[in-house]
Design a protein around this motif. Structure first.
Motif, PDB file in Angstrom:
ATOM      1  N   LEU A  66       4.604   4.198 -32.959  1.00  0.00           N
ATOM      2  CA  LEU A  66       3.420   4.194 -32.097  1.00  0.00           C
ATOM      3  C   LEU A  66       2.917   2.766 -31.886  1.00  0.00           C
ATOM      4  CD1 LEU A  66       1.210   5.741 -30.542  1.00  0.00           C
ATOM      5  CD2 LEU A  66      -0.068   5.847 -32.692  1.00  0.00           C
ATOM      6  N   LYS A  67       2.947   1.954 -32.928  1.00  0.00           N
ATOM      7  CA  LYS A  67       2.489   0.556 -32.812  1.00  0.00           C
ATOM      8  C   LYS A  67       3.357  -0.218 -31.819  1.00  0.00           C
ATOM      9  CE  LYS A  67       0.962   0.220 -37.613  1.00  0.00           C
ATOM     10  NZ  LYS A  67       1.130  -0.549 -38.835  1.00  0.00           N
ATOM     11  N   ILE A  68       4.665  -0.034 -31.892  1.00  0.00           N
ATOM     12  CA  ILE A  68       5.579  -0.716 -30.968  1.00  0.00           C
ATOM     13  C   ILE A  68       5.315  -0.255 -29.539  1.00  0.00           C
ATOM     14  CG2 ILE A  68       8.007  -0.974 -30.290  1.00  0.00           C
ATOM     15  CD1 ILE A  68       8.654  -0.763 -33.349  1.00  0.00           C
ATOM     16  N   GLN A  69       5.117   1.042 -29.364  1.00  0.00           N
ATOM     17  CA  GLN A  69       4.833   1.569 -28.032  1.00  0.00           C
ATOM     18  C   GLN A  69       3.510   1.019 -27.491  1.00  0.00           C
ATOM     19  OE1 GLN A  69       5.148   5.828 -28.485  1.00  0.00           O
ATOM     20  NE2 GLN A  69       7.372   5.742 -28.631  1.00  0.00           N
ATOM     21  N   LEU A  70       2.497   0.923 -28.348  1.00  0.00           N
ATOM     22  CA  LEU A  70       1.218   0.364 -27.906  1.00  0.00           C
ATOM     23  C   LEU A  70       1.336  -1.135 -27.619  1.00  0.00           C
ATOM     24  CD1 LEU A  70      -1.330   2.320 -30.098  1.00  0.00           C
ATOM     25  CD2 LEU A  70      -1.040   2.449 -27.627  1.00  0.00           C
ATOM     26  N   TYR A  71       2.230  -1.823 -28.331  1.00  0.00           N
ATOM     27  CA  TYR A  71       2.467  -3.238 -28.015  1.00  0.00           C
ATOM     28  C   TYR A  71       3.064  -3.367 -26.615  1.00  0.00           C
ATOM     29  CZ  TYR A  71       4.589  -7.828 -27.886  1.00  0.00           C
ATOM     30  OH  TYR A  71       4.954  -9.089 -27.486  1.00  0.00           O
ATOM     31  N   ILE A  72       4.051  -2.539 -26.308  1.00  0.00           N
ATOM     32  CA  ILE A  72       4.656  -2.569 -24.966  1.00  0.00           C
ATOM     33  C   ILE A  72       3.602  -2.225 -23.916  1.00  0.00           C
ATOM     34  CG2 ILE A  72       6.349  -1.431 -23.465  1.00  0.00           C
ATOM     35  CD1 ILE A  72       8.172  -1.290 -26.015  1.00  0.00           C
TER      36      ILE A  72
END
Length: 196
Positions: A3-9
């Motif tokens: 989820l963190k990686i997706q929110l970074y993108i």
């Protein structure tokens, strides 16, 4: 972590929209026109194509985020202290997104290696963003109407809450853990029953 990686993108959404606008090359012709072909169009627009793909991924990740946060929430808790920290969205935008627009992305790696440096900087920022739990400082979420609060409730102290609702002291909130001490929250129906 996913989820963190997706929110970074998703947080880079603005950057890639601006890159698309800055780099797209649309051939204009006013007489005796002929289509240049998909291959030539793609080769002239590699950066804009990558930008559009990342923007589309951002849309998918945003709807996934909305689905995740719409799930079961906690029992209502009363807000005892609140601090609005929406300014942290701007910190991310000014510190990371705006400077990245200064890269000259021509994919000519022999000349200054700008495109390589750009993607390395994005990866490094992403690692920092995920490892330090700063995914809540997301300018895209701010544009989409989310607020960031540091809240103390009857059960927790100085916890970060992301919410579409405007929350104030003495409100009752329901929340869901996203990561460590970061929660998604919304006002509880208990607020409505107190008013009636």
């Amino acid at each position: 972590m996913k989820l963190k990686i997706q929110l970074y993108i998703l947080s880079l959404w603005l950057l890639f929209i601006l890159l698309f606008i800055n780099k797209v090359k649309i051939p204009l012709c006013f007489s005796d026109c002929k289509f240049i072909g998909w291959k030539n169009l793609f080769l002239d627009n590699i950066i804009p194509t990558i930008s559009i793909v990342i923007v589309l991924l951002g849309f998918i990740f945003y709807f996934r985020f909305k689905y995740i946060v719409s799930g079961n929430k906690s029992l209502p808790e009363k807000v005892t202290n609140i601090e609005n920290i929406n300014w942290e969205h701007l910190t991310f935008l000014v510190t990371y997104v705006i400077p990245l627009l200064s890269f000259d992305l021509d994919f000519n790696l022999d000349e200054d290696r700008n495109s390589l440096m750009f993607f390395l900087v994005l990866i490094i920022i992403g690692l920092i963003y995920v490892k330090t739990n700063m995914f809540y400082t997301n300018p895209t979420l701010a544009i989409l109407g989310y607020h960031i609060y540091k809240i103390s409730t009857t059960k927790r102290n100085n916890v970060i809450f992301i919410s579409k609702d405007v929350i104030s002291e003495d409100d009752w909130i329901e929340h869901k853990l996203l990561s460590d001490n970061i929660y998604i929250a919304n006002k509880s129906k208990k607020n409505e029953s107190r008013r009636t």
